[in-house]
Design an enzyme around this catalytic site. Sequence first.
Site, mmCIF file in Angstrom:
data_model
loop_
_atom_site.group_PDB
_atom_site.id
_atom_site.type_symbol
_atom_site.label_atom_id
_atom_site.label_comp_id
_atom_site.label_asym_id
_atom_site.label_seq_id
_atom_site.Cartn_x
_atom_site.Cartn_y
_atom_site.Cartn_z
ATOM 1 N N HIS A 32 47.649 4.449 25.870
ATOM 2 C CA HIS A 32 48.389 4.340 24.612
ATOM 3 C C HIS A 32 49.785 4.905 24.811
ATOM 4 O O HIS A 32 49.960 5.916 25.490
ATOM 5 C CB HIS A 32 47.647 5.118 23.517
ATOM 6 C CG HIS A 32 48.456 5.355 22.284
ATOM 7 N ND1 HIS A 32 48.894 4.327 21.485
ATOM 8 C CD2 HIS A 32 48.925 6.496 21.716
ATOM 9 C CE1 HIS A 32 49.589 4.839 20.473
ATOM 10 N NE2 HIS A 32 49.629 6.140 20.592
ATOM 11 N N GLU A 88 43.634 11.301 20.292
ATOM 12 C CA GLU A 88 43.189 9.900 20.184
ATOM 13 C C GLU A 88 41.929 9.641 21.013
ATOM 14 O O GLU A 88 41.614 8.494 21.329
ATOM 15 C CB GLU A 88 44.317 8.943 20.606
ATOM 16 C CG GLU A 88 45.615 9.083 19.838
ATOM 17 C CD GLU A 88 45.523 8.732 18.354
ATOM 18 O OE1 GLU A 88 44.436 8.344 17.874
ATOM 19 O OE2 GLU A 88 46.555 8.877 17.665
ATOM 20 N N HIS A 148 54.277 4.518 23.161
ATOM 21 C CA HIS A 148 55.178 4.159 22.064
ATOM 22 C C HIS A 148 56.404 3.399 22.576
ATOM 23 O O HIS A 148 57.527 3.901 22.471
ATOM 24 C CB HIS A 148 55.655 5.431 21.340
ATOM 25 C CG HIS A 148 54.556 6.328 20.844
ATOM 26 N ND1 HIS A 148 54.745 7.673 20.581
ATOM 27 C CD2 HIS A 148 53.266 6.074 20.535
ATOM 28 C CE1 HIS A 148 53.622 8.211 20.140
ATOM 29 N NE2 HIS A 148 52.690 7.266 20.119
ATOM 30 N N GLU A 195 56.124 -15.762 31.976
ATOM 31 C CA GLU A 195 54.911 -15.151 32.545
ATOM 32 C C GLU A 195 53.971 -14.543 31.502
ATOM 33 O O GLU A 195 52.829 -14.206 31.834
ATOM 34 C CB GLU A 195 55.318 -14.052 33.532
ATOM 35 C CG GLU A 195 56.169 -14.557 34.661
ATOM 36 C CD GLU A 195 55.437 -14.571 35.999
ATOM 37 O OE1 GLU A 195 54.976 -13.504 36.407
ATOM 38 O OE2 GLU A 195 55.332 -15.644 36.615
ATOM 39 N N HIS A 215 53.766 2.229 15.152
ATOM 40 C CA HIS A 215 53.323 3.387 15.941
ATOM 41 C C HIS A 215 53.437 3.131 17.453
ATOM 42 O O HIS A 215 54.114 3.877 18.154
ATOM 43 C CB HIS A 215 51.875 3.760 15.551
ATOM 44 C CG HIS A 215 51.359 4.970 16.267
ATOM 45 N ND1 HIS A 215 50.626 5.963 15.646
ATOM 46 C CD2 HIS A 215 51.453 5.359 17.568
ATOM 47 C CE1 HIS A 215 50.317 6.910 16.531
ATOM 48 N NE2 HIS A 215 50.801 6.562 17.705
HETATM 49 O O1 2HA Z 1 49.091 12.097 21.222
HETATM 50 O O2 2HA Z 1 50.595 9.279 20.713
HETATM 51 O O3 2HA Z 1 48.977 8.734 18.709
HETATM 52 C C1 2HA Z 1 50.236 11.571 20.725
HETATM 53 C C2 2HA Z 1 50.036 10.214 20.198
HETATM 54 C C3 2HA Z 1 49.146 10.059 19.049
HETATM 55 ZN ZN ZN Z 2 50.726 7.536 19.505
#
Ligand code: 2HA
Ligand code: ZN
Length: 270
Positions: free
Chosen positions: A139, A116, A141, A169, A210
């Site tokens: 980033h 990414e 999940h 908050e 995602h």
């Molecule tokens: O690298 O989260 O979006 C793993 C990820 C890709």
């Molecule tokens: Zn990801």
Amino acid sequence: MKSILEAPFLVEMIRTTTNMYNHGWDERNGGNISLLLEPEEVAEYLDIRHVIRTIPTGFTAPELEGRYFLVTGTGKYFKNVEVAPDVNLGIVRLVDSGRQAELLWGYSDGGQFTSEFPAHMMSHVARLAVDPANHVVMHCHPANLLAMTYIHDLDERAFTRTLWQMCTECIVVFPEGVNVLPWMLCGTNEIGEATAEKMKTARLVVWAQHGIYGAGKDLDETFGLIETAEKAAEIYLKIAHLPLVNTISDEAMHLLEKRFGIKAREGYLD
Ligand code: 2HA
Ligand code: ZN
């Protein structure tokens, strides 16, 4: 020269990846972080004239020419960063208008930065234009935010308002709201450009089905942003199937604006 393993930026990166793994936000090789470093900061720990190898980036970002980043590696697991930081992390300097990354430390098994990387670098460009103090793109999940993208309208105003209504908050922590991208193929320049476009108006960008992107001035602030949104999504999932008896009214949100000296995203409150 001081040992890089003692560099505050590296210590903080290791703490953050470990903490994110422990929160369940980064299963397997999920998630990635990039941290902008100042050249003087890096030069305390590395000979910055010594390039280990050069890695093509696949994009152009002249705004980032000569900038240094500490970045998680592709295919690497957050859970392993603390035991082998030099394998799972790398420090790169962007050159040739961002087309090439010079590796100065890390990825010691021959690896490279996250898949990414385009989304990260394009997001840095977008956030730095809004806030020169921005240093982090993150980033991951988180399960509740992800789950919410299956059952909630993805309209940004609607999505933001629901999150704001879940904890008092929230509006204080992210008054600009969250932006949302529909499902797109990850790891591409296209999703990178779309994320960066969304980053112009908010530090949080949800990738439907995602995960989420966060940006901030340091690792703590960025982690805290995602943590707060994820908490709100958790509460939403606890109550979404129940009759709603009470909520935080727009009138109450306006009181929060006054009390905390923040301004909600234009048009998001009635
Ligand atoms: O690298 O989260 O979006 C793993 C990820 C890709
Ligand atoms: Zn990801």
